[in-house]
Design an enzyme around this catalytic site. Sequence first.
Site, PDB file in Angstrom:
ATOM      1  N   ARG A  23      28.431 -84.193  50.255  1.00 42.82           N
ATOM      2  CA  ARG A  23      30.271 -84.234  50.102  1.00 42.82           C
ATOM      3  C   ARG A  23      30.734 -85.547  50.470  1.00 42.82           C
ATOM      4  O   ARG A  23      31.984 -85.749  49.851  1.00 42.82           O
ATOM      5  CB  ARG A  23      30.774 -83.092  50.717  1.00 42.82           C
ATOM      6  CG  ARG A  23      30.032 -81.661  50.367  1.00 42.82           C
ATOM      7  CD  ARG A  23      30.666 -80.637  51.349  1.00 42.82           C
ATOM      8  NE  ARG A  23      30.252 -80.805  52.765  1.00 42.82           N
ATOM      9  CZ  ARG A  23      30.933 -80.393  53.837  1.00 42.82           C
ATOM     10  NH1 ARG A  23      31.711 -79.420  53.466  1.00 42.82           N
ATOM     11  NH2 ARG A  23      30.246 -80.640  54.882  1.00 42.82           N
ATOM     12  N   GLU A  28      37.110 -89.066  63.096  1.00 42.36           N
ATOM     13  CA  GLU A  28      38.338 -89.160  63.914  1.00 42.36           C
ATOM     14  C   GLU A  28      38.695 -90.333  63.732  1.00 42.36           C
ATOM     15  O   GLU A  28      38.147 -91.353  64.166  1.00 42.36           O
ATOM     16  CB  GLU A  28      38.006 -88.518  65.157  1.00 42.36           C
ATOM     17  CG  GLU A  28      37.858 -86.828  65.486  1.00 42.36           C
ATOM     18  CD  GLU A  28      37.905 -86.527  66.895  1.00 42.36           C
ATOM     19  OE1 GLU A  28      37.589 -87.535  67.838  1.00 42.36           O
ATOM     20  OE2 GLU A  28      37.913 -85.310  67.175  1.00 42.36           O
ATOM     21  N   ASP A  47      52.380 -97.247  63.646  1.00 47.28           N
ATOM     22  CA  ASP A  47      51.058 -97.395  62.796  1.00 47.28           C
ATOM     23  C   ASP A  47      51.499 -98.325  61.666  1.00 47.28           C
ATOM     24  O   ASP A  47      52.508 -98.242  60.894  1.00 47.28           O
ATOM     25  CB  ASP A  47      50.554 -96.142  62.240  1.00 47.28           C
ATOM     26  CG  ASP A  47      49.823 -95.246  63.391  1.00 47.28           C
ATOM     27  OD1 ASP A  47      49.671 -95.893  64.399  1.00 47.28           O
ATOM     28  OD2 ASP A  47      49.601 -94.118  63.255  1.00 47.28           O
ATOM     29  N   ARG A  58      45.796-113.477  56.741  1.00 49.04           N
ATOM     30  CA  ARG A  58      46.965-113.273  57.503  1.00 49.04           C
ATOM     31  C   ARG A  58      46.754-113.653  58.891  1.00 49.04           C
ATOM     32  O   ARG A  58      45.688-113.228  59.471  1.00 49.04           O
ATOM     33  CB  ARG A  58      47.113-111.983  57.324  1.00 49.04           C
ATOM     34  CG  ARG A  58      47.553-111.526  55.890  1.00 49.04           C
ATOM     35  CD  ARG A  58      48.109-110.070  55.861  1.00 49.04           C
ATOM     36  NE  ARG A  58      48.274-109.627  54.396  1.00 49.04           N
ATOM     37  CZ  ARG A  58      49.194-109.708  53.665  1.00 49.04           C
ATOM     38  NH1 ARG A  58      50.698-110.071  54.453  1.00 49.04           N
ATOM     39  NH2 ARG A  58      49.381-109.186  52.668  1.00 49.04           N
ATOM     40  N   HIS A  61      48.699-114.256  64.203  1.00 43.72           N
ATOM     41  CA  HIS A  61      50.233-113.606  64.912  1.00 43.72           C
ATOM     42  C   HIS A  61      49.908-113.086  66.139  1.00 43.72           C
ATOM     43  O   HIS A  61      49.012-112.540  66.437  1.00 43.72           O
ATOM     44  CB  HIS A  61      50.508-112.625  63.907  1.00 43.72           C
ATOM     45  CG  HIS A  61      50.694-113.121  62.578  1.00 43.72           C
ATOM     46  ND1 HIS A  61      50.598-112.272  61.339  1.00 43.72           N
ATOM     47  CD2 HIS A  61      50.982-114.343  61.963  1.00 43.72           C
ATOM     48  CE1 HIS A  61      50.650-112.986  60.316  1.00 43.72           C
ATOM     49  NE2 HIS A  61      51.094-114.315  60.716  1.00 43.72           N
ATOM     50  N   LYS A  70      46.601-103.834  69.917  1.00 47.32           N
ATOM     51  CA  LYS A  70      46.239-103.366  68.489  1.00 47.32           C
ATOM     52  C   LYS A  70      44.840-102.720  68.365  1.00 47.32           C
ATOM     53  O   LYS A  70      43.916-103.398  68.856  1.00 47.32           O
ATOM     54  CB  LYS A  70      46.566-104.551  67.565  1.00 47.32           C
ATOM     55  CG  LYS A  70      47.529-105.097  67.115  1.00 47.32           C
ATOM     56  CD  LYS A  70      47.830-106.233  65.936  1.00 47.32           C
ATOM     57  CE  LYS A  70      49.289-106.973  66.212  1.00 47.32           C
ATOM     58  NZ  LYS A  70      49.007-107.970  65.250  1.00 47.32           N
ATOM     59  N   TYR A 130      46.391-100.082  61.207  1.00 48.23           N
ATOM     60  CA  TYR A 130      46.309-100.522  62.912  1.00 48.23           C
ATOM     61  C   TYR A 130      47.491-100.097  63.434  1.00 48.23           C
ATOM     62  O   TYR A 130      48.757 -99.575  62.975  1.00 48.23           O
ATOM     63  CB  TYR A 130      46.189-101.840  62.786  1.00 48.23           C
ATOM     64  CG  TYR A 130      47.066-102.844  62.574  1.00 48.23           C
ATOM     65  CD1 TYR A 130      48.244-103.438  63.174  1.00 48.23           C
ATOM     66  CD2 TYR A 130      47.280-103.394  60.995  1.00 48.23           C
ATOM     67  CE1 TYR A 130      49.195-104.115  62.731  1.00 48.23           C
ATOM     68  CE2 TYR A 130      48.119-104.115  60.661  1.00 48.23           C
ATOM     69  CZ  TYR A 130      49.317-104.425  61.324  1.00 48.23           C
ATOM     70  OH  TYR A 130      50.356-105.409  60.941  1.00 48.23           O
ATOM     71  N   LYS A 165      55.047-118.644  55.392  1.00 44.16           N
ATOM     72  CA  LYS A 165      55.422-118.725  56.812  1.00 44.16           C
ATOM     73  C   LYS A 165      54.188-119.136  57.553  1.00 44.16           C
ATOM     74  O   LYS A 165      54.419-119.770  58.406  1.00 44.16           O
ATOM     75  CB  LYS A 165      56.077-117.105  56.977  1.00 44.16           C
ATOM     76  CG  LYS A 165      56.422-116.811  58.446  1.00 44.16           C
ATOM     77  CD  LYS A 165      56.686-115.464  58.656  1.00 44.16           C
ATOM     78  CE  LYS A 165      56.732-114.824  59.772  1.00 44.16           C
ATOM     79  NZ  LYS A 165      57.466-113.444  59.792  1.00 44.16           N
ATOM     80  N   ASP A 166      52.970-118.521  57.276  1.00 40.86           N
ATOM     81  CA  ASP A 166      52.082-118.907  57.999  1.00 40.86           C
ATOM     82  C   ASP A 166      51.457-120.301  57.772  1.00 40.86           C
ATOM     83  O   ASP A 166      50.873-120.858  58.915  1.00 40.86           O
ATOM     84  CB  ASP A 166      50.700-117.824  57.610  1.00 40.86           C
ATOM     85  CG  ASP A 166      50.792-116.523  58.272  1.00 40.86           C
ATOM     86  OD1 ASP A 166      51.674-116.166  58.976  1.00 40.86           O
ATOM     87  OD2 ASP A 166      50.107-115.492  57.953  1.00 40.86           O
TER      88      ASP A 166
END
Length: 180
Positions: A23, A28, A47, A58, A61, A70, A130, A165-166
């Site tokens: 199925r 979790e 979250d 990305r 940071h 994180k 995250y 920005k990055d």
Amino acid sequence: MNIIPTYLKGVILIEPPVFSDNRGYFTEVYKKSVYDSIGIERNFVQDNLSCSSKDVLRGLHYQVKQKQAKLVQVIKGEIFDVAVDLRPYSKTFGKWESFILSDKNNRRVFIPEDFAHGFCVLSDTAYLLYKCSEHYAPGDEGGIIWCDGTLNINWPVKNPIVSEKDRKLPAFSEVFGDIK
């Protein structure tokens, strides 16, 4: 739960149990008591869900004062995930480690405070979920240019799609000095 040792002290790679049959599967996503028992004793307060397309990069940071730990996982797709040690007192200061996270391997990575984080997307699309131990504070952002020559991260993307920005983030040495 399978805990996989990493090179960077405090960074934890996790393979949670996955129960599958004809199925589909069940796992979790987060259970505080389980994560506390493996040393991830954090009060996650936010979250985040990120959706990116292939070759998007990305990062790298971090938060300067409101430091965030994180807990990162991919719920669809595949990414090359990177943690960089920003702790000047650490033996691995300025070192990085990478992980492949995907909806197929169901791995999660815990990245403690005082680490920079970045990722690039390997699949057509990736959904990254995250948890953060502190709220995001726009005025508290820090970053390191993704293509920093001192870090020399082997990104598996030839022409990454990077935000304006990055692209303007400073080099590691401009923020943290030289690695000793």
